[in-house]
Motif scaffolding. Structure first.
Motif, mmCIF file in Angstrom:
data_model
loop_
_atom_site.group_PDB
_atom_site.id
_atom_site.type_symbol
_atom_site.label_atom_id
_atom_site.label_comp_id
_atom_site.label_asym_id
_atom_site.label_seq_id
_atom_site.Cartn_x
_atom_site.Cartn_y
_atom_site.Cartn_z
ATOM 1 N N ALA A 336 0.840 -1.200 0.000
ATOM 2 C CA ALA A 336 0.000 0.000 0.000
ATOM 3 C C ALA A 336 0.872 1.246 0.000
ATOM 4 C CB ALA A 336 -0.937 0.011 1.214
ATOM 5 N N GLY A 337 0.374 2.303 -0.623
ATOM 6 C CA GLY A 337 1.082 3.575 -0.641
ATOM 7 C C GLY A 337 0.130 4.719 -0.921
ATOM 8 N N VAL A 338 0.633 5.932 -0.731
ATOM 9 C CA VAL A 338 -0.119 7.155 -1.028
ATOM 10 C C VAL A 338 0.470 7.763 -2.287
ATOM 11 C CG1 VAL A 338 -0.764 9.449 -0.203
ATOM 12 C CG2 VAL A 338 -0.569 7.541 1.418
ATOM 13 N N ALA A 339 -0.380 8.202 -3.211
ATOM 14 C CA ALA A 339 0.104 8.769 -4.475
ATOM 15 C C ALA A 339 -0.778 9.932 -4.904
ATOM 16 C CB ALA A 339 0.143 7.701 -5.562
ATOM 17 N N PHE A 340 -0.134 11.013 -5.340
ATOM 18 C CA PHE A 340 -0.842 12.149 -5.939
ATOM 19 C C PHE A 340 -0.961 11.868 -7.439
ATOM 20 C CE2 PHE A 340 0.203 13.890 -1.893
ATOM 21 C CZ PHE A 340 -0.659 14.949 -1.664
ATOM 22 N N LEU A 341 -2.001 11.172 -7.823
ATOM 23 C CA LEU A 341 -2.152 10.712 -9.199
ATOM 24 C C LEU A 341 -2.665 11.799 -10.132
ATOM 25 C CD1 LEU A 341 -3.675 7.201 -8.408
ATOM 26 C CD2 LEU A 341 -1.296 7.747 -8.958
ATOM 27 N N PRO A 344 -0.269 17.908 -7.797
ATOM 28 C CA PRO A 344 -0.155 18.453 -6.447
ATOM 29 C C PRO A 344 -1.355 19.246 -5.964
ATOM 30 C CG PRO A 344 1.154 19.731 -7.995
ATOM 31 C CD PRO A 344 0.682 18.528 -8.737
ATOM 32 N N ASP A 345 -2.204 19.716 -6.876
ATOM 33 C CA ASP A 345 -3.337 20.541 -6.468
ATOM 34 C C ASP A 345 -4.610 19.734 -6.252
ATOM 35 O OD1 ASP A 345 -1.815 22.889 -6.563
ATOM 36 O OD2 ASP A 345 -2.115 23.057 -8.719
ATOM 37 N N LYS A 346 -4.516 18.431 -6.363
ATOM 38 C CA LYS A 346 -5.647 17.538 -6.116
ATOM 39 C C LYS A 346 -5.334 16.667 -4.901
ATOM 40 C CE LYS A 346 -7.812 18.826 -9.907
ATOM 41 N NZ LYS A 346 -9.086 19.577 -9.893
ATOM 42 N N ASN A 347 -6.356 16.062 -4.329
ATOM 43 C CA ASN A 347 -6.143 15.186 -3.189
ATOM 44 C C ASN A 347 -5.461 13.895 -3.625
ATOM 45 O OD1 ASN A 347 -7.300 16.932 -1.312
ATOM 46 N ND2 ASN A 347 -9.352 16.088 -1.616
ATOM 47 N N PRO A 348 -4.690 13.283 -2.735
ATOM 48 C CA PRO A 348 -4.001 12.039 -3.094
ATOM 49 C C PRO A 348 -4.947 10.844 -3.065
ATOM 50 C CG PRO A 348 -3.576 12.558 -0.813
ATOM 51 C CD PRO A 348 -4.385 13.708 -1.360
ATOM 52 N N SER A 349 -4.452 9.751 -3.608
ATOM 53 C CA SER A 349 -5.180 8.481 -3.603
ATOM 54 C C SER A 349 -4.447 7.477 -2.726
ATOM 55 C CB SER A 349 -5.294 7.913 -5.023
ATOM 56 O OG SER A 349 -5.940 8.810 -5.902
ATOM 57 N N THR A 424 7.638 1.794 -3.975
ATOM 58 C CA THR A 424 8.006 3.175 -3.749
ATOM 59 C C THR A 424 7.226 4.034 -4.728
ATOM 60 O OG1 THR A 424 9.833 4.757 -3.558
ATOM 61 C CG2 THR A 424 10.034 3.075 -5.244
ATOM 62 N N ILE A 425 7.036 5.289 -4.370
ATOM 63 C CA ILE A 425 6.148 6.175 -5.125
ATOM 64 C C ILE A 425 6.794 7.542 -5.263
ATOM 65 C CG2 ILE A 425 3.948 7.439 -5.002
ATOM 66 C CD1 ILE A 425 2.749 4.896 -3.713
ATOM 67 N N GLY A 430 8.367 13.782 -14.149
ATOM 68 C CA GLY A 430 8.321 15.229 -14.122
ATOM 69 C C GLY A 430 7.034 15.859 -14.588
ATOM 70 N N ASP A 431 5.931 15.101 -14.598
ATOM 71 C CA ASP A 431 4.658 15.675 -15.048
ATOM 72 C C ASP A 431 3.806 16.189 -13.900
ATOM 73 O OD1 ASP A 431 3.850 13.312 -13.887
ATOM 74 O OD2 ASP A 431 2.723 12.577 -15.630
ATOM 75 N N GLY A 432 4.351 16.156 -12.675
ATOM 76 C CA GLY A 432 3.611 16.630 -11.512
ATOM 77 C C GLY A 432 2.727 15.588 -10.875
ATOM 78 N N CYS A 433 2.642 14.409 -11.467
ATOM 79 C CA CYS A 433 1.807 13.318 -10.952
ATOM 80 C C CYS A 433 2.701 12.145 -10.564
ATOM 81 C CB CYS A 433 0.795 12.857 -12.004
ATOM 82 S SG CYS A 433 -0.286 14.164 -12.618
ATOM 83 N N ASP A 434 2.284 11.410 -9.553
ATOM 84 C CA ASP A 434 3.099 10.305 -9.055
ATOM 85 C C ASP A 434 2.958 9.055 -9.901
ATOM 86 O OD1 ASP A 434 4.249 11.629 -6.905
ATOM 87 O OD2 ASP A 434 2.611 11.116 -5.540
ATOM 88 N N GLU A 435 4.042 8.304 -9.941
ATOM 89 C CA GLU A 435 4.038 6.953 -10.477
ATOM 90 C C GLU A 435 4.272 5.968 -9.335
ATOM 91 O OE1 GLU A 435 3.919 9.562 -13.416
ATOM 92 O OE2 GLU A 435 5.800 9.482 -12.293
#
Length: 755
Positions: A336-341, A344-349, A424-425, A430-435
């Motif tokens: 399990a992990g937390v990701a800003f999919l 940065p201006d939206k809530n994480p998943s 790891t997340i 560099g698109d501002g969204c997590d992988e």
């Protein structure tokens, strides 16, 4: 190169400019948007290390700048003759326990805040007194076994919005089992505590239908709905109770869950869980109350539906062996992990994962403050097929035919069989969204594949700026299956920088920046001999010295990592005459020059320091949760398991660095640190290149330094650098960059260029 980078970054930090994205190779490593940063207080602490000496430490906040400085008051009188600019820790010449110490924050020389510290309750450490649950007996007849509880993995979050982290403790029964082992286990319990008062806010009990073990009990603590208070999300089942004592089923909106029999027992011979509903529940972090409960996706039979059926799906994916619900091995391994999919201006998943040896499922779940909902479900069904299901239940299938590494005899083009016992997340492209780096595969923020190396399953992986002269971050991973060995890759593309093939399970490995003789990190593993360095010669052998392969930690105050293994921290230095790496035990400074080692502290205090997770010997938690940028470590007292022992570094440092929790890559790592086989956190930037840029600024330096002119010099070479100090191969055509002009006489100057 190092000194140049430090100067270049200092130049840029002094300038209030917005850097266009096209002018950078990557987003600035330490430029985590404020929207992704928690609103923390100063974390100001006092460790009264002796009758005449106290160590003070506090956070440099993300909003502080070069005009922020500090003054220490002792009994309302300043003790430092000039404002503190070069560190956020201080040891007054004389400080008795009765002296009142305060911290004054100055902005442009004007006081804006005065606060008093939180006091450690011992001269070398802080004891957090817990309420240990009572043990019991699990199973019946010949399978009955007694158990007690010890503290296990911990996490932190600001659950009440006061700017301080609270501590979430997972209580582990002493009969917890690996998936491959038979045996009934006690219940998993979560507590939430205030660090300095020891107040317990709530207790959550998962009940008999959640088995205890490293692969079963992943939990996430983070602010998922953006209200400034952290929640807890984890897998639950019939019989699980929240912090109010209510069954989590009562927080469901589905009648089938609300009407479930919470007294049902789905344990079968061997203590495994085979049958019964599977849930995901989000809990209020302040009260422990269950807010919403939904079906866990997928269920044990790989379906996206609520079901209480026994497991009949064979997760072994071959008729040669059965791995259904009665064995419950491959299909009961979770991460399990937390990701800003969405950026940065939206809530994480919350990203809840099931399976790693064969099929791999990654389930992205959103929480809006009231309800949980599916964002997408990634399913790597075979070695080249990905099925993606969106929140509306629409499914699309893609076939992948390329991998960046691996072998042709063992091709894997997606996340099938690629998972690790950790994940790891981070934003690797560099698109501002997590992988999500899922072992040897990386899943993009939209749920599709970014790439797969094809190297297969492993235990440990490390994401960070391991090679500071290569754009972006890198990943180092070790492997448990053929082709075994280890690899180092570019995190954005999966391009293999270095790899080594092995002949057996390479179960442990670490990447850390431990030696100042090399630029970049060093890395090593259990079955691949030698410690290697990411330097100008790329992955050169540094030494054959065998080093610990557990955690790295910032402890002593320089820009290098130390090694944390079990209940000890060691400093590494390179022995040139022997081409070996020497190690020295570290501890806590009781004055500017006197240090007590951890073993000495435990002996003097009459307690026994203990790590957790058996042979993995990991801390309950390692994170920058208090004071300056050095990391805290939490172990438990084996002589009295109702106590956690928290240590912070009391050694002086000359460096001023923002709280590491403000770095996105690091903060995501603290959220997933507890998952599977715990791994250490890494920052997204290379500390030696950045550490000087956060130091104080002398009064005679202007607010913005632009250019330094050359006169009457013959230019021999021009070098170009990105805004984070990376060397560029050519001069950029747009944006902001740094030009270094090297003259024929050996002199050089630096210019900031804007195009």
């Amino acid at each position: 190169m190092k000194k140049l980078n430090l100067f270049l970054l200092s130049v840029l930090v002094l300038c209030s400019v917005t850097i266009p994205a096209e002018g950078r190779e990557k987003p600035s490593p330490a430029d985590t948007p404020l929207s992704q940063q928690e609103k923390l207080d100063r974390g100001f602490i006092r460790v009264q290390t002796s009758a005449v000496s106290a160590f003070l430490s506090w956070r440099l906040q993300a909003t502080d700048d070069e005009h922020t400085s500090f003054v220490i008051l002792k009994n309302e009188v300043p003790v430092n003759t000039a404002p503190l600019r070069n560190a956020t820790s201080y040891r007054p010449t004389l400080a008795k326990p009765t002296d009142v110490l305060k911290l004054v924050t100055l902005q442009n020389g004007e006081p804006i805040d005065t606060i008093e510290p939180k006091l450690f309750n011992d001269a070398t450490h802080h004891v957090i007194q817990l309420k240990q649950p009572s043990g019991g007996t699990a199973g019946t007849g010949s399978e009955a076994n007694d158990y007690t509880y010890t503290p296990n993995d911990c996490s932190v979050g600001d659950v009440d919005g006061d700017g301080e982290y609270e501590l979430i403790v997972k209580w582990y029964p002493t009969n917890a089992k690996d998936n491959s082992q038979n045996g009934y286990t006690g219940y998993i319990i979560f507590d939430c505590y205030k660090i300095f008062t020891g107040e317990r806010l709530w207790r959550i009990q998962l009940g008999k239908n959640i088995r205890a073990g490293a692969h079963y009990n992943q939990f996430l603590v983070y602010d998922f709905d953006g209200d400034g208070k952290a929640e807890l999300i984890c897998k639950t089942a019939p019989g699980s109770r929240d912090g109010k004592g209510q069954y989590v089923s009562e927080a469901a909106t589905l009648d089938a869950i609300k009407n479930v029999s919470n007294g049902a027992d789905y344990r079968v011979s061997g203590g495994r869980i085979n049958g019964g509903h599977e849930y995901l529940t989000v809990f209020n972090g302040e009260t422990g109350a269950a807010i919403h409960t939904i079906p866990y996706m997928p269920n044990r039979n790989t379906k996206y539906e609520l079901s209480d059926a026994k497991g009949t799906f064979n997760w072994y994916m071959s008729s040669s062996k059965s791995d259904t619900g009665s064995y419950g091995n491959r299909g009961e391994r979770y991460l399990a992990g937390v990701a800003f999919l969405d950026g940065p201006d939206k809530n994480p998943s919350a990203v809840m994962c099931r399976g790693m040896y064969t099929r791999s499922y990654l389930w992205a779940v959103n929480f809006d403050g009231e309800k949980l909902s599916t964002k997408w479900i990634h399913a790597s069904l075979e070695d080249n097929t990905v099925q993606l299901t969106d929140g509306n239940g629409t499914t699309t299938t893609r076939t992948y035919t390329k991998q960046t590494g691996g072998t042709n005899s063992h091709p894997r083009y997606n996340a099938y069989g690629q998972g690790a016992h950790s994940l790891t997340i981070g934003d690797v492209d560099g698109d501002g969204c997590d992988e999500i780096i899922y072992g040897s595969a990386t899943v993009d923020n939209d749920g599709w594949m970014l790439y797969s190396t094809g190297f297969g399953h492993g235990d440990a992986e490390h994401l960070g700026d391991l090679d500071p002269d290569r754009p972006g971050m890198e990943i180092f991973m070790v492997h448990e299956e053929s082709p075994y060995g280890a690899h180092l890759i570019e995190a954005e593309t999966g391009k293999v920088i270095w790899s080594s093939i092995g002949s057996e399970d390479n179960g442990r490995g670490l990447a850390a920046n431990i030696l100042d003789k090399n630029r970049g990190y060093e890395f090593w593993s259990a079955k691949v001999d030698n410690t290697r360095a990411v330097d100008e010669s790329k992955t050169s052998i540094v030494s054959s010295t065998k080093l610990s392969m557990n955690f790295r930690i910032f402890w002593d105050g320089d820009a290098l990592d130390e090694l944390l293994d079990g209940t000890n921290i060691q400093k590494c230095t390179y022995n040139t005459s022997k081409t070996s790496i020497d190690r020295a035990d570290m501890g806590v400074y009781t004055s500017k020059t006197a240090m007590k080692k951890f073993a000495e502290i435990a002996q003097a205090g009459g307690f026994t320091l203990s790590s957790c997770n058996s042979t993995k010997a990991t801390p309950c938690l390692q994170a920058d949760i208090l004071g300056d940028w050095r990391e805290e470590v939490i172990w438990y007292n084996a002589s009295d398991p109702s106590q956690l022992i928290l240590f912070t570094s009391t050694q002086g440092t000359s460096y001023r660095v923002p709280c590491l929790m403000y770095d996105h890559n690091y903060r995501m790592a603290i959220a997933w640190q507890q998952t599977g086989y715990n791994q250490p956190p890494h920052i997204s930037y290379y500390l030696p290149d950045w550490i000087e840029s956060f130091r104080g600024v002398a009064d005679d330096i202007p607010d913005c330094v632009t250019t330094l002119e050359t006169q009457n010099s013959v230019v021999a070479e021009r070098q170009y650098f990105g805004t984070s100090g990376q060397r560029l191969s050519t001069e950029p055509t747009t944006g902001i960059y740094i030009e270094r002009i090297i003259n024929a006489d050996g002199s050089s100057v630096v210019k900031k260029q804007i195009k």
